[in-house]
Design a protein around this motif. Structure first.
Motif, PDB file in Angstrom:
ATOM      1  N   GLU A 119      27.307  48.999  30.304  1.00 49.84           N
ATOM      2  CA  GLU A 119      27.086  47.562  30.078  1.00 49.84           C
ATOM      3  C   GLU A 119      25.678  47.168  30.508  1.00 49.84           C
ATOM      4  O   GLU A 119      24.992  46.416  29.823  1.00 49.84           O
ATOM      5  CB  GLU A 119      28.126  46.737  30.860  1.00 49.84           C
ATOM      6  N   GLN A 120      25.286  47.716  31.651  1.00 50.01           N
ATOM      7  CA  GLN A 120      23.963  47.384  32.189  1.00 50.01           C
ATOM      8  C   GLN A 120      22.851  47.977  31.304  1.00 50.01           C
ATOM      9  O   GLN A 120      21.895  47.290  30.948  1.00 50.01           O
ATOM     10  CB  GLN A 120      23.895  47.911  33.623  1.00 50.01           C
ATOM     11  N   GLN A 121      23.041  49.250  30.907  1.00 48.39           N
ATOM     12  CA  GLN A 121      22.000  49.934  30.123  1.00 48.39           C
ATOM     13  C   GLN A 121      21.805  49.334  28.733  1.00 48.39           C
ATOM     14  O   GLN A 121      20.746  49.491  28.137  1.00 48.39           O
ATOM     15  CB  GLN A 121      22.359  51.426  29.967  1.00 48.39           C
ATOM     16  N   THR A 122      22.855  48.692  28.200  1.00 47.98           N
ATOM     17  CA  THR A 122      22.740  48.134  26.848  1.00 47.98           C
ATOM     18  C   THR A 122      22.566  46.610  26.887  1.00 47.98           C
ATOM     19  O   THR A 122      22.526  45.967  25.839  1.00 47.98           O
ATOM     20  CB  THR A 122      23.983  48.461  25.987  1.00 47.98           C
ATOM     21  N   SER A 123      22.456  46.051  28.075  1.00 42.02           N
ATOM     22  CA  SER A 123      22.454  44.584  28.193  1.00 42.02           C
ATOM     23  C   SER A 123      21.227  43.945  27.547  1.00 42.02           C
ATOM     24  O   SER A 123      21.267  42.785  27.160  1.00 42.02           O
ATOM     25  CB  SER A 123      22.574  44.152  29.656  1.00 42.02           C
ATOM     26  N   HIS A 124      20.143  44.714  27.395  1.00 42.33           N
ATOM     27  CA  HIS A 124      18.935  44.135  26.788  1.00 42.33           C
ATOM     28  C   HIS A 124      18.988  44.191  25.258  1.00 42.33           C
ATOM     29  O   HIS A 124      18.121  43.631  24.598  1.00 42.33           O
ATOM     30  CB  HIS A 124      17.698  44.888  27.287  1.00 42.33           C
ATOM     31  N   CYS A 125      19.981  44.886  24.699  1.00 41.02           N
ATOM     32  CA  CYS A 125      20.057  45.040  23.243  1.00 41.02           C
ATOM     33  C   CYS A 125      20.463  43.712  22.610  1.00 41.02           C
ATOM     34  O   CYS A 125      21.408  43.071  23.049  1.00 41.02           O
ATOM     35  CB  CYS A 125      21.043  46.139  22.864  1.00 41.02           C
ATOM     36  N   THR A 126      19.739  43.332  21.564  1.00 43.76           N
ATOM     37  CA  THR A 126      19.937  41.996  20.990  1.00 43.76           C
ATOM     38  C   THR A 126      20.647  42.042  19.641  1.00 43.76           C
ATOM     39  O   THR A 126      20.836  41.015  18.998  1.00 43.76           O
ATOM     40  CB  THR A 126      18.575  41.310  20.800  1.00 43.76           C
ATOM     41  N   GLY A 127      21.020  43.256  19.184  1.00 42.13           N
ATOM     42  CA  GLY A 127      21.712  43.372  17.899  1.00 42.13           C
ATOM     43  C   GLY A 127      23.196  43.069  18.052  1.00 42.13           C
ATOM     44  O   GLY A 127      23.591  42.200  18.824  1.00 42.13           O
ATOM     45  N   MET A 128      24.025  43.827  17.358  1.00 42.14           N
ATOM     46  CA  MET A 128      25.465  43.587  17.396  1.00 42.14           C
ATOM     47  C   MET A 128      26.031  43.794  18.804  1.00 42.14           C
ATOM     48  O   MET A 128      25.573  44.653  19.552  1.00 42.14           O
ATOM     49  CB  MET A 128      26.149  44.551  16.423  1.00 42.14           C
ATOM     50  N   LEU A 129      27.035  42.978  19.122  1.00 39.19           N
ATOM     51  CA  LEU A 129      27.767  43.183  20.374  1.00 39.19           C
ATOM     52  C   LEU A 129      29.022  44.000  20.070  1.00 39.19           C
ATOM     53  O   LEU A 129      29.821  43.631  19.204  1.00 39.19           O
ATOM     54  CB  LEU A 129      28.169  41.834  20.983  1.00 39.19           C
ATOM     55  N   LEU A 130      29.160  45.105  20.766  1.00 44.35           N
ATOM     56  CA  LEU A 130      30.352  45.937  20.633  1.00 44.35           C
ATOM     57  C   LEU A 130      31.233  45.670  21.849  1.00 44.35           C
ATOM     58  O   LEU A 130      30.831  45.926  22.984  1.00 44.35           O
ATOM     59  CB  LEU A 130      29.931  47.416  20.577  1.00 44.35           C
TER      60      LEU A 130
END
Ligand code: IPE
Ligand code: IPE
Ligand code: MG
Length: 250
Positions: A119-130
């Motif tokens: 969750e932390q490592q992908t928290s900056h991703c702004t595309g789709m939320l999985l």
């Protein structure tokens, strides 16, 4: 073009069912079915991301799935761990952020740590939320929300008049996300199995006999096509909806 874009659901929620039957039909252990199911997960994430879906919620493990044989449960736990280790880099590359809903306290310490790390490592991703529903139950979600509301009432932070649908919605694990537009269940059963109970109130339901390991991009496009042909009335009449659409396109 715009009409086409509108036909794509913003939030898709899927009950990925049929792994066990897929394996059984091939005289393979159930766990192989779950492993093959991961392939479908990968395909569906990619296809939803490309189609412009904002949020994809996958039912990975229900609060009732603990009742399965110990061997299957522990096999699934190992598979979750493996998949999280293997797939996180790819998610980041595709700008997909990942979050978990459900009572994670029942998982092993190492799995809980892994979940928090992803969750932390992908928290900056702004595309789709999985969104992964793991040890999730719709009743659990409503109950944990109700408990938080009771605490707020007791402390005076909230008054009885302020106890609205919106207030409850804010305490659900899906707070801030659009409600699911399209629910898909593979595997032929036509039931909710304690998935998102509150959130599915006005969701379009789509059932397919395809088993989850057989579900691919084309099957997803078929579901999207069926969705695009539905008229969502939200309690109104057909005529009202058509007038609204006329207003939008004018
Ligand atoms: C869904 O497939 C995956 C999980 C519940 C984890 P099943 O394992 O329920 O497959 P069937 O329904 O037995 O075929
Ligand atoms: C629902 O499938 C849960 C998941 C897909 C994770 P089940 O296979 O557990 O549902 P039932 O038991 O057939 O209702
Ligand atoms: Mg099943």
């Amino acid at each position: 073009m715009q009409a086409e874009k509108k036909a794509v659901p913003r939030h898709v929620a899927i009950v990925m069912d049929g792994n066990g039957r897929w394996a059984k039909a091939r005289l393979l252990p159930r766990l192989i079915g779950h492993q093959r199911g991961v392939e479908s997960v990968r395909k569906v994430i990619r296809a939803c991301n490309q189609a412009g879906v904002e949020c994809l919620t996958l039912f990975a493990f229900s609060s009732e799935n603990w009742k399965r044989p110990l061997e299957e449960v522990s096999g699934l736990m190992s598979l979750f761990m493996l998949v999280l280790e293997r797939e996180t880099a790819g998610l980041i590359r595709h700008n997909v952020s990942m979050r978990f809903i459900g009572d994670r306290s029942a998982f092993s310490g190492s799995l809980q740590d892994k979940i928090a790390a992803v969750e932390q490592q992908t928290s900056h991703c702004t595309g789709m939320l999985l969104l992964i529903a793991a040890n999730y139950g719709g009743r659990w979600d409503i109950l944990q929300a109700a408990r938080k509301l009771v605490a707020k009432l007791a402390s005076g932070e909230l008054s009885a008049q302020e106890l609205t649908e919106q207030a409850l919605d804010q305490e659900l694990s899906t707070f801030g996300l659009p409600e699911p537009d399209l629910f898909i269940r593979t595997g032929g059963e036509q039931r909710i199995s304690n998935f998102l109970l509150w959130q599915l109130a006005y969701t379009e339901l789509y059932f397919t006999d395809k088993l989850w390991p057989e579900f691919d991009e084309q099957a997803l496009q078929e579901a999207f096509k069926a969705y695009a042909n539905r008229q969502r009335r939200f309690g109104m009449t057909s005529e009202q909806i058509q007038n609204q659409q006329g207003d939008v396109h004018a």
